[in-house]
Design a protein around this motif. Sequence first.
Motif, short mmCIF file in Angstrom:
data_model
loop_
_atom_site.label_atom_id
_atom_site.label_comp_id
_atom_site.label_asym_id
_atom_site.label_seq_id
_atom_site.Cartn_x
_atom_site.Cartn_y
_atom_site.Cartn_z
N ASP A 56 0.86 -1.25 -0.25
CA ASP A 56 0.19 -0.05 0.02
C ASP A 56 0.82 1.19 -0.10
N TYR A 57 1.92 1.20 0.80
CA TYR A 57 2.82 2.32 0.68
C TYR A 57 3.53 2.49 -0.48
N LEU A 58 3.88 1.58 -0.96
CA LEU A 58 4.66 1.58 -2.43
C LEU A 58 3.61 2.08 -3.41
N LEU A 59 2.30 1.58 -3.39
CA LEU A 59 1.51 2.13 -4.41
C LEU A 59 1.12 3.79 -4.19
N GLN A 60 1.10 4.03 -2.96
CA GLN A 60 0.83 5.46 -2.67
C GLN A 60 2.15 6.12 -3.34
N SER A 61 3.32 5.79 -2.77
CA SER A 61 4.49 6.62 -3.27
C SER A 61 4.43 6.64 -4.73
N ILE A 62 4.30 5.54 -5.49
CA ILE A 62 4.32 5.59 -7.18
C ILE A 62 3.18 6.35 -7.38
N SER A 63 1.95 6.38 -6.98
CA SER A 63 1.04 7.35 -7.37
C SER A 63 1.38 8.61 -7.15
N SER A 64 1.81 9.23 -6.17
CA SER A 64 2.33 10.52 -5.85
C SER A 64 3.52 10.97 -6.56
N VAL A 65 4.28 9.85 -7.11
CA VAL A 65 5.48 10.43 -8.16
C VAL A 65 4.93 10.48 -9.61
N MET A 66 4.07 9.68 -9.80
CA MET A 66 3.39 9.72 -11.22
C MET A 66 2.43 10.94 -11.19
N THR A 67 1.68 11.26 -10.33
CA THR A 67 0.93 12.67 -10.23
C THR A 67 1.91 13.72 -10.69
N GLY A 68 2.87 13.81 -9.76
CA GLY A 68 3.87 14.72 -9.84
C GLY A 68 4.75 15.11 -11.15
N THR A 69 4.97 13.89 -11.75
CA THR A 69 5.49 13.67 -13.02
C THR A 69 4.47 14.27 -14.18
N VAL A 70 3.30 13.90 -14.09
CA VAL A 70 2.30 14.30 -15.07
C VAL A 70 1.96 15.71 -14.87
N HIS A 71 1.76 16.40 -13.68
CA HIS A 71 1.90 17.65 -13.39
C HIS A 71 2.86 18.63 -14.08
N ASP A 72 4.18 18.05 -13.67
CA ASP A 72 5.31 18.66 -14.22
C ASP A 72 5.28 18.81 -15.81
N SER A 73 4.82 17.61 -16.37
CA SER A 73 4.75 17.53 -17.67
C SER A 73 3.88 18.56 -18.27
N GLU A 74 2.54 18.67 -17.78
CA GLU A 74 1.45 19.42 -18.14
C GLU A 74 1.78 21.00 -18.08
N ASN A 75 2.58 21.24 -17.01
CA ASN A 75 3.05 22.55 -16.89
C ASN A 75 4.04 23.02 -18.04
N ARG A 76 5.26 21.86 -18.22
CA ARG A 76 6.11 22.33 -19.37
C ARG A 76 5.10 22.40 -20.69
#
Length: 137
Positions: A56-76
């Motif tokens: 559960d912790y890993l899934l939450q961590s991966i989800s958080s990282v993916m969300t951040g990556t997608v937001h950064d890509s959207e901003n760029r």
Amino acid sequence: MSGNADKTKFSIRVDTALLGLADQYIADSTVQNRTELIEDALRFYLGFLTAKRAEDYLLQSISSVMTGTVHDSENRLARMDFKLAVELSKLAHVIAYTHDVDESALNKLHLKCVEEVRRINGAIDFESAYKYQKRET
């Protein structure tokens, strides 16, 4: 296993049918008695719960990282789209300033460009536009 000095004695209530299954398993397995079976079962279940928590912790961590990556890509992409729009606007103003195009011709050009972009799915090709303008196609 460790000796009885490291063990705590307690009583539990267990469903009679479940206890019967446990006794059958004890007769057919490597454990010697109910205590060993319960200890093994408890270790297994606690390991399962620990792994589940880690998963559960890993899934939450991966989800958080993916969300951040997608937001950064959207901003760029949004910043790049903005810069391209500014450059396109400058180009349009220079062309409009240097060429005398009447409103009717501009409307026809707009309709042609909308149709072309739809047809080519946005993959604009300068060479194709050049050939069209020179009537080479």
